[in-house]
Design an enzyme around this catalytic site. Sequence first.
Site, PDB file in Angstrom:
ATOM      1  N   HIS A 152      23.222  10.911  34.404  1.00 24.09           N
ATOM      2  CA  HIS A 152      21.993  10.693  33.276  1.00 24.09           C
ATOM      3  C   HIS A 152      21.859  10.143  34.520  1.00 24.09           C
ATOM      4  CE1 HIS A 152      18.703  10.865  31.335  1.00 24.09           C
ATOM      5  NE2 HIS A 152      18.594   9.663  31.013  1.00 24.09           N
ATOM      6  N   ASP A 202      15.644  13.920  18.083  1.00 21.65           N
ATOM      7  CA  ASP A 202      15.105  13.100  19.410  1.00 21.65           C
ATOM      8  C   ASP A 202      13.832  13.261  19.795  1.00 21.65           C
ATOM      9  OD1 ASP A 202      15.351  11.321  21.614  1.00 21.65           O
ATOM     10  OD2 ASP A 202      14.694  13.326  22.753  1.00 21.65           O
ATOM     11  N   ARG A 252       6.916   6.878  19.906  1.00 21.11           N
ATOM     12  CA  ARG A 252       7.806   5.945  20.282  1.00 21.11           C
ATOM     13  C   ARG A 252       6.662   5.542  21.599  1.00 21.11           C
ATOM     14  NH1 ARG A 252      13.586   7.145  22.212  1.00 21.11           N
ATOM     15  NH2 ARG A 252      12.771   4.793  23.345  1.00 21.11           N
ATOM     16  N   SER A 291      18.569   7.796  22.075  1.00 20.09           N
ATOM     17  CA  SER A 291      17.373   9.399  22.422  1.00 20.09           C
ATOM     18  C   SER A 291      18.482  10.092  23.598  1.00 20.09           C
ATOM     19  CB  SER A 291      16.094   8.097  22.637  1.00 20.09           C
ATOM     20  OG  SER A 291      15.893   9.429  23.463  1.00 20.09           O
ATOM     21  N   LYS A 316      20.606  13.215  22.992  1.00 18.78           N
ATOM     22  CA  LYS A 316      20.611  15.066  24.107  1.00 18.78           C
ATOM     23  C   LYS A 316      21.801  15.259  24.960  1.00 18.78           C
ATOM     24  CE  LYS A 316      16.732  12.960  25.887  1.00 18.78           C
ATOM     25  NZ  LYS A 316      16.084  11.983  25.645  1.00 18.78           N
TER      26      LYS A 316
END
Length: 436
Positions: free
Chosen positions: A87, A166, A173, A188, A192
Amino acid sequence: MSARTYEVVELIRRKRDGGRLDGAEIEWLVDAYVADLVPDYQMAAFLMAVFFEGLDRAELGRLTAAMVASGERLDLEGLARPTVDKHSTGGVGDKVSLVLVPLLASVGACVPQLSGRGLGHTGGTLDKLEAIPGFRSDLAPSAVRSILERVGCVICAAGPGLAPADRKLYALRDVTGTVESTPLIASSIMSKKLAEGTAALVLDVKVGSGAFMPDLGRARELGETMVAIGAEHGLRMAALLTRMDEPIGRAVGNAVEVDEAVATLSGEGPDDLVELTVALGAEMANVAGLEVAASADPPGGLRAALSDGRALSVFREMVRAQTGDPDAPLPVARHHQVVPARASGFVRALDARRVGVAAWRLGAGRGKKEDPVSPSAGVVCLRKPGEPVESGDPVLELRADEPALLRPAVGLLEGAVEIGPDPPARRPLVLEVIRP
Ligand code: URA
C-alpha cells in the site's frame, strides 16, 4: 452491536479532555455510527477530539478492529501461494503497483491488491488501469478469488462490503478537516488491508512535497503506527519511507503511466521507478517468505523477472482476466504544449506537488469523488533532476483533451523546475525501513 448503549456526548467530552475510551465504548460508537444511530455532527465532533488528543495503542487497535468487523473479509484461505500486498500513501507518477503486483506474482507470490481512485493531486491506480480499453476494476469477491487462483494477482476496487465504517468515516473526515490525523489515517488504511485478508503487507510511506506527509518525522510516526497495528493483528509487515519530492519516472497521468509501466515490465523502465519497485518487491518477498528476497539482482531475482518478460506476461494475463485488451492502443490526448527551460545547466529540482496539481487540472485527476477523469491527459517530464538542459529545450510536455486547459496548467507549473549550474547530489529513494 453491544446490548449496552452509551451517551455519545460523554464519550466526546472525555476524548476532548484527553481521556481514553475502553474497547466496548469504541466498538459501540463505530457500530452505532454505521447503523445511523449516531449522527454525523456527533461523529464529526468525536473525530475532531481525536485529531487533537490522539488515541493510545489500545484505543487504536480496538478502533481498527471495529472498522474491520463492520463489514466482510475477503476469504483468501487455502490459496496455494503466500499472499502479500503493498500500500502506498500516494505520490505523483506513482505507477509502482502496475509493475510490482505482476512482478511479485511472477516470482511466486499471490497479490490481492484492492486499490483506490485518485483524489486531488495524487493519481489512483484504478484510474490508470481503466485507461486500458475494456479493463474492469469492479469485481465480485468470487471473481477476485478465481483470478488470484489462475493468474496470481489482481488489482481491483474494494467492494462496498469491505470496512464500510471506513467508507463512512473517511467521507465525513474529508469534509470536516480531520483527514490529517495519524491514528485516523493509520486505522483507515489498516482496516481496509486487514479486511482484504492478505497475510503480509509492505507499506510505501511517502515523504516530501508531493506526499500527504511532507516531513520525515510524521511519516515515520505513521509508518510505525501502521506496522504496530498490523503486527497486533498477525500481519507480517514492513514499511519503507520513500522520497516523494519529484515525480516517479517521467509520466504523470493515466494512459501515459500505463505506457511507462509496460515499458518497465519490458525491462526499459526509468531508474527511479525500477529502484523503488525492486526495493518494495524485495521487502514483499521477505515478509511473504519467498526465496527471491535474497536476490533482487540477476540472474534469479526481481530485476531478472522484469527484463526477461515474466512480469510482463503476468501483467498481460491479469489485464485479460479483468476483461481488458493489453494489445489495444491506449488513448492519446488531442492537444499538447511544452514548457521550455528558462536557462541552461542541470535540472536541480522538479516539484512533485506542482506537477501533480497540473496533471490533475489537465483532467487526469478528479476534484470530487463523482467526477470523471480523462484517460489521456497528463504531464510528461522530458527532463528529470540531474539531467542537463539547454535554455529553450522542452522540459515538460502537457497533454489535454481540451485546449483551454493547457494555459492554466502552464501557470500552475511556474517555479516547478529549478535549473542550476551543477547537478544535484544523488539521494537515495528509500529513506528508512521500519519493521515490527
Ligand atoms: N488513505 C486512506 O485510505 N485513509 C486515510 O485516512 C488517508 C489516506
